[in-house]
Design an enzyme around this catalytic site. Sequence first.
Site, PDB file in Angstrom:
ATOM      1  N   GLY A  14       0.830  -1.216   0.000  1.00 27.68           N
ATOM      2  CA  GLY A  14       0.000   0.000   0.000  1.00 27.68           C
ATOM      3  C   GLY A  14       0.854   1.251   0.000  1.00 27.68           C
ATOM      4  O   GLY A  14       0.498   2.278   0.594  1.00 27.68           O
ATOM      5  N   LEU A  65       1.438   3.497  -2.082  1.00 26.79           N
ATOM      6  CA  LEU A  65       0.931   4.735  -2.700  1.00 26.79           C
ATOM      7  C   LEU A  65      -0.247   5.310  -1.922  1.00 26.79           C
ATOM      8  O   LEU A  65      -0.850   6.306  -2.324  1.00 26.79           O
ATOM      9  CB  LEU A  65       0.524   4.483  -4.157  1.00 26.79           C
ATOM     10  N   GLN A 117      -2.186   6.777   1.782  1.00 27.07           N
ATOM     11  CA  GLN A 117      -1.951   8.003   2.560  1.00 27.07           C
ATOM     12  C   GLN A 117      -0.705   7.892   3.449  1.00 27.07           C
ATOM     13  O   GLN A 117       0.121   8.791   3.471  1.00 27.07           O
ATOM     14  CB  GLN A 117      -3.185   8.323   3.424  1.00 27.07           C
ATOM     15  N   ASP A 134       2.456  -1.623  -4.551  1.00 24.22           N
ATOM     16  CA  ASP A 134       1.052  -1.197  -4.538  1.00 24.22           C
ATOM     17  C   ASP A 134       0.345  -1.931  -5.676  1.00 24.22           C
ATOM     18  O   ASP A 134       0.998  -2.468  -6.576  1.00 24.22           O
ATOM     19  CB  ASP A 134       0.933   0.326  -4.703  1.00 24.22           C
ATOM     20  N   ILE A 135      -0.978  -1.878  -5.655  1.00 25.71           N
ATOM     21  CA  ILE A 135      -1.750  -2.582  -6.691  1.00 25.71           C
ATOM     22  C   ILE A 135      -1.722  -1.817  -8.006  1.00 25.71           C
ATOM     23  O   ILE A 135      -2.091  -2.330  -9.055  1.00 25.71           O
ATOM     24  CB  ILE A 135      -3.189  -2.843  -6.200  1.00 25.71           C
ATOM     25  N   ARG A 136      -1.292  -0.541  -7.943  1.00 27.39           N
ATOM     26  CA  ARG A 136      -1.253   0.280  -9.171  1.00 27.39           C
ATOM     27  C   ARG A 136       0.081   1.004  -9.217  1.00 27.39           C
ATOM     28  O   ARG A 136       0.794   1.086  -8.205  1.00 27.39           O
ATOM     29  CB  ARG A 136      -2.409   1.296  -9.150  1.00 27.39           C
ATOM     30  N   ASP A 186      -0.725  -7.164  -5.572  1.00 29.21           N
ATOM     31  CA  ASP A 186      -2.069  -7.290  -5.011  1.00 29.21           C
ATOM     32  C   ASP A 186      -1.900  -8.124  -3.738  1.00 29.21           C
ATOM     33  O   ASP A 186      -1.487  -9.285  -3.807  1.00 29.21           O
ATOM     34  CB  ASP A 186      -2.960  -8.012  -6.037  1.00 29.21           C
ATOM     35  N   TYR A 233     -14.873  -2.531   9.497  1.00 28.43           N
ATOM     36  CA  TYR A 233     -13.493  -2.064   9.653  1.00 28.43           C
ATOM     37  C   TYR A 233     -12.979  -2.390  11.061  1.00 28.43           C
ATOM     38  O   TYR A 233     -11.875  -2.900  11.233  1.00 28.43           O
ATOM     39  CB  TYR A 233     -13.481  -0.556   9.406  1.00 28.43           C
ATOM     40  N   LYS A 260     -10.018  -4.757  12.324  1.00 29.33           N
ATOM     41  CA  LYS A 260      -8.889  -4.251  13.123  1.00 29.33           C
ATOM     42  C   LYS A 260      -8.686  -5.070  14.397  1.00 29.33           C
ATOM     43  O   LYS A 260      -7.552  -5.400  14.744  1.00 29.33           O
ATOM     44  CB  LYS A 260      -9.081  -2.760  13.452  1.00 29.33           C
TER      45      LYS A 260
HETATM   46  N1  SER Z   1      -8.851   7.139   9.523  1.00 30.65           N
HETATM   47  C1  SER Z   1      -9.501   5.870   9.606  1.00 30.65           C
HETATM   48  C2  SER Z   1     -10.885   5.925   9.086  1.00 30.65           C
HETATM   49  O1  SER Z   1     -11.505   6.926   9.233  1.00 30.65           O
HETATM   50  C3  SER Z   1      -9.530   5.397  11.030  1.00 30.65           C
HETATM   51  O2  SER Z   1      -8.551   4.502  11.240  1.00 30.65           O
HETATM   52  O3  SER Z   1     -11.354   4.978   8.582  1.00 30.65           O
END
Ligand code: SER
Length: 319
Positions: free
Chosen positions: A8, A10, A12, A34-36, A52, A141, A145
């Site tokens: 990952g 590329l 943030q 990265d995938i791209r 990937d 998510y 996590k």
């Molecule tokens: N910045 C993330 C999100 O908003 C939180 O880990 O999904």
Amino acid sequence: MKKVLVTGALGQIGSELTLKMREIYGSDNIIATDIRRTDSDVVHSGPFEILDVTDEKGMFNIAKKHEVDTIIHLAALLSATAEKKPLLAWHLNMGGLVNALETARELHCQFFTPSSIGAFGPSTPKNGTPQDVIQRPTTMYGVNKVSGELLCDYYYHKFGVDTRGLRFPGLISYVTLPGGGTTDYAVEIFHEAIKNKRYTSYLAKGTFMDMMYMPDALYAIIALMEADASKLKHRNSFNVSAMSFEPEQIAAEIQKHIPQFIMDYKVDPVRQAIADSWPNTIDSTCAKEEWGFKTDFDLEKMTEDMLFKLRSNPLLVTA
Ligand code: SER
């Protein structure tokens, strides 16, 4: 960390972490994937491979070819996208993680992956959330996590993989936009303030969340990975935060620099529900005590730096 594979790269975090680590450890020693492919500095300033993360063999082969001793696994879907596409999130976030952990196990690599404030849920104490506390998230998510934290601890205890992680808050940066997160408003607001002098917040007034400026986040990853293992009582993952604010407060801070700036609200129920299920402020004491976590940027200093950096690099301001 002598030779590092970044997934990952590329994204943030990856786009800044890769360049920072190339400065510290040498360009050839940081293998970005990265995938791209884009024409970013990440692609041109050192080794880069298309990967990937759901391709286990592909990941193993790249790691083996470059003889890496560390894997920094960043590729993942963020909270709002994961909520829209829960099965894709499970497949990518958990499938990618287990492939990266398996590669680390087979090649004896040190391992880092970020967790998040999203690993907490509505039954977690909201203020001063401690390191060790109930974690029953209600988002896909968050489920990813918490499962990821447990899986990383499992690989440490069962196989001796040196896994380490941070529960990141919303990360604010001027280089690469986040995508599909709940905390993204705290980045978008700067771009809109510069371009249009107004911003419509998708989160309601009074929605507090933890945040951190990217330079502090990069420092935290590197400091944790370099920390003496014998000092770590925790591993996956450490609470880390630099500030907590709500939309009115960041808007007021921006108004100090752009007095005409105005903000209004159009609440997005999906992202609001996610934000409401997360803590207001988390407690980073364990990270400070066990490996010396510290931050340089509070809301005031971060706002000043964000506006300065975006104004001096107009190409970074999104159209
Ligand atoms: N910045 C993330 C999100 O908003 C939180 O880990 O999904």
